[in-house]
Write an enzyme that holds these catalytic residues in place. Structure first.
Site, PDB file in Angstrom:
ATOM      1  N   LYS A  97      73.516  -7.201  77.619  1.00 18.17           N
ATOM      2  CA  LYS A  97      74.489  -6.781  76.615  1.00 18.17           C
ATOM      3  C   LYS A  97      75.245  -8.037  76.221  1.00 18.17           C
ATOM      4  O   LYS A  97      76.052  -8.562  76.999  1.00 18.17           O
ATOM      5  CB  LYS A  97      75.442  -5.718  77.185  1.00 18.17           C
ATOM      6  CG  LYS A  97      76.545  -5.349  76.215  1.00 18.17           C
ATOM      7  CD  LYS A  97      77.541  -4.363  76.796  1.00 18.17           C
ATOM      8  CE  LYS A  97      78.832  -4.414  75.982  1.00 18.17           C
ATOM      9  NZ  LYS A  97      79.860  -3.511  76.497  1.00 18.17           N
ATOM     10  N   GLY A 156      88.377  -0.662  74.861  1.00 21.75           N
ATOM     11  CA  GLY A 156      89.480  -0.143  75.651  1.00 21.75           C
ATOM     12  C   GLY A 156      90.594   0.496  74.836  1.00 21.75           C
ATOM     13  O   GLY A 156      91.611   0.913  75.398  1.00 21.75           O
ATOM     14  N   ALA A 204      82.007   0.810  72.599  1.00 24.81           N
ATOM     15  CA  ALA A 204      83.444   0.481  72.627  1.00 24.81           C
ATOM     16  C   ALA A 204      84.258   1.329  71.663  1.00 24.81           C
ATOM     17  O   ALA A 204      83.808   1.676  70.575  1.00 24.81           O
ATOM     18  CB  ALA A 204      83.688  -0.998  72.323  1.00 24.81           C
ATOM     19  N   GLY A 205      85.457   1.647  72.122  1.00 22.05           N
ATOM     20  CA  GLY A 205      86.428   2.346  71.282  1.00 22.05           C
ATOM     21  C   GLY A 205      86.470   3.845  71.483  1.00 22.05           C
ATOM     22  O   GLY A 205      87.374   4.511  71.002  1.00 22.05           O
ATOM     23  N   ASN A 241      83.313   3.230  78.749  1.00 25.87           N
ATOM     24  CA  ASN A 241      83.764   2.932  80.108  1.00 25.87           C
ATOM     25  C   ASN A 241      85.184   3.441  80.348  1.00 25.87           C
ATOM     26  O   ASN A 241      85.426   4.363  81.107  1.00 25.87           O
ATOM     27  CB  ASN A 241      83.686   1.414  80.347  1.00 25.87           C
ATOM     28  CG  ASN A 241      83.952   0.981  81.777  1.00 25.87           C
ATOM     29  OD1 ASN A 241      83.550  -0.089  82.198  1.00 25.87           O
ATOM     30  ND2 ASN A 241      84.627   1.778  82.575  1.00 25.87           N
ATOM     31  N   THR A 242      86.150   2.853  79.605  1.00 28.39           N
ATOM     32  CA  THR A 242      87.563   3.141  79.862  1.00 28.39           C
ATOM     33  C   THR A 242      87.890   4.624  79.720  1.00 28.39           C
ATOM     34  O   THR A 242      88.685   5.162  80.505  1.00 28.39           O
ATOM     35  CB  THR A 242      88.444   2.305  78.903  1.00 28.39           C
ATOM     36  OG1 THR A 242      87.965   0.960  78.918  1.00 28.39           O
ATOM     37  CG2 THR A 242      89.895   2.320  79.342  1.00 28.39           C
TER      38      THR A 242
END
Lengths: 65, 257
Positions: free
Chosen positions: B96, B157, B184-185, B206-207
């Site tokens: 990645k 994040g 992301a986001g 992830n977050t």
């Protein structure tokens, strides 16, 4: 001789990168290495001679996103 | 399911391994998410505690595909070197690729990204580039040898969801045959479902899971969301319209005035 390991100054007696990894406690740990910002593959560690002031990075798997 | 460099994933969810309250909660979240891919990174290891070794053993036990990242790299050289180190440690061609261009937004440096992607694909890597939704950059990444694109939904994040639906839809329309991942986001299951409804092939987050009050519960919610979104995309959603259209038949209505 004095080398820099992961940002910290360390004294090693090892002549090669392979020997230094054992001396620094990495043994057969799963790590990747770079010397002076250049990747050194595992297969080349035994032949990679270290010099005074070399900057060694020892990286291992870590959490990531 | 579309293939990612020849690999068909059981589930269109890719889950990060950072920020969980504990390793046990991470493992639980992975089980609930049914994620087929785990993202990981490389960091400095201490010869004393060897924290990375324990982590690696736990990740291997998850039994999912490993996608190492170059997170935190701001230059092409740094990203390329990190990719080489990751290939050796994780024994995978997948990377990645992140080349960060701005500290506050963690926006990709798309110029460096294209350059690094070219170098790495020529060296046999299978690159998953973390990019913006920019169509021209996407085209250049494909020309550089990438066979997957990972546009951001919003800054890493931030949990903002999909900030540029039109841009993401445009990418999907222009690159029908390219596996696309929103990376992301994502903050909520509805964001993940929306990405899949747009016809995206996977979502990487992830977050949103790791920082939820109950990560395992949120992981399950995300699993259901991507499945719902994927089913909806296949089911060919109706076109939205400006005016109402009665769903109950008008013909046959009693005259009662």
């Amino acid at each position: 001789m004095k080398i820099n390991v992961n940002g910290e100054s360390q004294n090693v007696t090892a002549a090669t990168l392979a020997e230094a990894l054992i001396e620094l406690g990495f043994g057969d740990a799963k790590v990747a290495t770079a010397v002076n910002e250049g990747f050194v593959p595992a297969g080349l560690r035994a032949g990679h001679v270290l010099n005074e002031g070399d900057r060694l990075e020892v990286l291992a798997p870590m959490q990531g996103g | 399911m579309r293939q990612f460099y020849g690999v068909t994933l059981d589930n269109p969810l890719m889950l990060g391994t950072a920020l969980y309250p504990s390793p046990a909660i991470l493992a639980d979240a992975f089980a609930q998410s049914k994620a087929a891919v785990a993202t990981v990174s490389l960091r400095r290891e201490s010869g004393q505690d060897k924290a990375g070794q324990e982590f690696w053993s736990m990740i291997r036990d998850l039994g999912v595909a490993i996608l190492p990242n170059t997170a935190g790299c701001h230059t092409v050289k740094e990203a390329v070197t990190t990719a080489h180190m990751a290939r050796e440690v994780f024994d995978t061609k997948w990377i990645k690729l992140e080349v960060i261009g701005h500290t506050d937004t963690l926006q990709p440096d798309v110029f460096g990204l294209v350059e690094a992607a070219r170098i790495l694909t020529e060296d046999g890597f299978q690159v998953f580039p973390y990019t913006t939704e920019d169509l021209v950059v996407a085209d250049k990444l494909l020309n550089a040898g990438c066979e997957v694109l990972m546009p951001w939904g919003a800054p890493i994040g931030s949990g903002q969801g999909l900030n540029n639906i039109l841009g993401l839809r445009t990418l999907r329309a222009h690159f029908e045959d390219v596996p696309l991942v929103v990376d992301a986001g994502i903050g909520l299951p509805s964001h993940a479902a929306q990405a899949m409804e747009l016809g995206y092939d996977a979502v990487l987050l992830n977050t949103a899971v790791a920082k939820a009050g109950d990560p395992a519960q949120m992981a399950r919610a995300m699993a259901l969301a991507v499945e719902a979104g994927q089913l909806a995309a296949v089911a060919d959603p109706m076109e939205p319209r400006d005016m109402a259209a009665p769903s109950t038949p008008v013909i046959g209505k009693a005259f009662l005035e």
